[in-house]
Each structure stands twice: as structure tokens, then as C-alpha cells.
Motif scaffolding. Structure first.
Motif, PDB file in Angstrom:
ATOM      1  N   THR A   2       0.839  -1.185   0.000  1.00  0.00           N
ATOM      2  CA  THR A   2       0.000   0.000   0.000  1.00  0.00           C
ATOM      3  C   THR A   2       0.873   1.234   0.000  1.00  0.00           C
ATOM      4  O   THR A   2       2.055   1.192   0.277  1.00  0.00           O
ATOM      5  N   GLU A   3       0.245   2.344  -0.312  1.00  0.00           N
ATOM      6  CA  GLU A   3       0.977   3.598  -0.362  1.00  0.00           C
ATOM      7  C   GLU A   3       1.537   3.968   1.007  1.00  0.00           C
ATOM      8  O   GLU A   3       2.529   4.680   1.102  1.00  0.00           O
ATOM      9  N   SER A   4       0.893   3.486   2.069  1.00  0.00           N
ATOM     10  CA  SER A   4       1.320   3.850   3.411  1.00  0.00           C
ATOM     11  C   SER A   4       2.395   2.909   3.964  1.00  0.00           C
ATOM     12  O   SER A   4       2.794   3.032   5.110  1.00  0.00           O
ATOM     13  N   GLY A  30       2.679  -3.947   5.872  1.00  0.00           N
ATOM     14  CA  GLY A  30       2.982  -2.524   5.893  1.00  0.00           C
ATOM     15  C   GLY A  30       4.445  -2.182   5.799  1.00  0.00           C
ATOM     16  O   GLY A  30       4.842  -1.073   6.154  1.00  0.00           O
ATOM     17  N   ASP A  53      11.935   5.506   4.351  1.00  0.00           N
ATOM     18  CA  ASP A  53      11.434   5.971   5.641  1.00  0.00           C
ATOM     19  C   ASP A  53      12.385   5.536   6.760  1.00  0.00           C
ATOM     20  O   ASP A  53      12.616   6.273   7.709  1.00  0.00           O
ATOM     21  N   HIS A 122       7.971   0.081  12.347  1.00  0.00           N
ATOM     22  CA  HIS A 122       6.841   1.012  12.239  1.00  0.00           C
ATOM     23  C   HIS A 122       7.000   2.180  13.213  1.00  0.00           C
ATOM     24  O   HIS A 122       6.702   3.332  12.868  1.00  0.00           O
ATOM     25  N   GLN A 126       7.683   6.441  12.436  1.00  0.00           N
ATOM     26  CA  GLN A 126       6.889   7.527  13.020  1.00  0.00           C
ATOM     27  C   GLN A 126       7.739   8.432  13.920  1.00  0.00           C
ATOM     28  O   GLN A 126       7.223   9.345  14.560  1.00  0.00           O
TER      29      GLN A 126
END
Length: 211
Positions: A2-4, A30, A53, A122, A126
Motif C-alpha cells: 500500500t501507499e502507506s 505494511g 522511511d 513502524h 513515526q
């Protein structure tokens, strides 16, 4: 994906370890592995080109650059700056201090479960701190009993001192000038309250500042 999905680059100097991580993370929800590197310079180049990321970084890498130095250079990128999550077998005070001083968002041990690794990736994406329990314990112990705070570069030089290298050899090993080495040595002596190279190494070992 997914894009996320968290876009991830893996850096480890063992091809078998990279292959294992790639196989493991390919099934993680993810998370998308977009590149892999076998040393520090490769990781820096990939991170700069792909802007992931998160960079999953081993500390002990082959060649002239270790994971802490690669971490420092990656976290100095202009925005967007990749987060660096250390994944290593080493949990000494010196390794932890160098990685955190270099800008690592988290510090995970390879003994952790896949689920804990996924969660840490994850969290790192963030900007949240992710620490293995033994690492968190060491960090808390350091906070309760503060040790001299040395920069990543000062720790690099201290490690070279422990190897018995002279100023010229340290300068060559770290690709800096002898004058810079002397400046850092002066600061190290001040922070450790010593006035000789041997005393600096002795205090560093006593304070667990060296791996």
C-alpha cells in the motif's frame, strides 16, 4: 504494497543475514524493502537516492566505516531525513552511546522476535524510539549513573587510542587531520579528567565507553 507502507533499506555486511531479513520482511504487513546494502558507503548512497522511511542498520560493518558513522551521515541529510533503526548483536554501553549520539531512532538486538522487529520498524518510521529491553535497561542505568558524555567522533578516536594508534595513524584511519585529532583528544582528556593517552583508555574501559 500500500501507499502507506514503510519504505525500508537494509544494511548488513553478511549476505546471508540480508537474505534472511529480506525473506522475513517481505511477509511483514505494511513494510516494503526497497534496497539493501553491504557496507556503510552503499547504505549512505542508497538512502540518499531512494530516501526510505527507515534504514535498518547493523553496527559492525566491513570496510573503513561502521554502522554508527553511516548512521551519523544519513541522519545529517536534508529533509526528508530517513530514520535509522540499529539492528545488531552488540549491546555494550559504548555501542549504544555511539549509535544514539549518531542519531539512531532505535536500537534493537537480533535476538528479538520478528513481531518486535516489525513493530520497531513502524515505530521508527513515526519517529518513535524503539529499544530492546536490555538496551532500555542500559540506557536507564546510564541516566541514573551518568558517565562522561563523548561525541560519536570522540568515541571513534578513543577506540583508535585503545588500539594503540598514534595521532597520525588515527587521522588516516578516520580521514581527518592530525590537528583535528589533537583537538578531540584535548576534549576527551577534559571530559575524562585525565592527562595521558593510557589514562584515557583505562578510564574509558572502567566506564564501559569502549566496546
Amino acid at each position: 504494497m500500500t501507499e502507506s507502507a514503510v519504505r525500508l533499506v537494509i544494511c548488513d555486511d553478511h549476505a546471508v543475514v540480508r537474505a534472511g531479513l529480506l525473506a522475513l520482511l517481505s511477509s511483514a504487513p505494511g513494510i516494503e524493502v526497497i534496497g539493501e546494502a553491504g557496507n556503510g558507503p552503499e547504505a549512505i548512497a542508497l538512502a540518499e537516492r531512494l530516501r526510505p522511511d527507515v534504514v535498518l542498520m547493523d553496527l559492525q560493518l566491513g570496510g573503513d566505516m561502521d554502522g554508527a558513522e553511516a548512521t551519523r551521515r544519513i541522519t545529517e541529510f536534508a529533509s526528508p531525513t530517513p530514520r535509522v533503526l540499529v539492528l545488531t548483536t552488540y549491546d555494550t554501553d559504548a555501542d549504544i552511546s555511539r549509535a544514539i549520539a549518531a542519531g539512531a531512532t532505535g536500537y534493537l538486538l537480533k535476538a528479538e522476535s520478528p513481531e518486535e522487529l516489525f513493530a520497531a520498524i513502524h515505530a521508527a518510521a513515526q519517529g518513535k524510539t524503539a529499544l530492546s529491553p536490555p538496551v532500555a535497561h542500559r540506557v536507564m542505568a546510564q541516566m541514573r549513573n551518568p558517565r562522561p558524555t563523548l561525541t560519536a567522533r570522540e568515541l571513534d578516536i578513543l577506540a583508535q587510542l585503545a588500539r594503540g594508534l598514534g595521532n597520525r595513524e588515527i587521522a588516516r584511519a578516520l580521514h581527518i587531520s592530525e590537528a583535528t585529532v589533537k583537538t578531540h583528544l584535548g576534549r576527551i582528556y577534559d571530559k575524562l579528567a585525565v592527562d595521558t593517552r593510557a589514562a584515557a583508555v583505562a578510564v574509558a574501559k572502567e566506564q564501559r565507553l569502549l566496546p
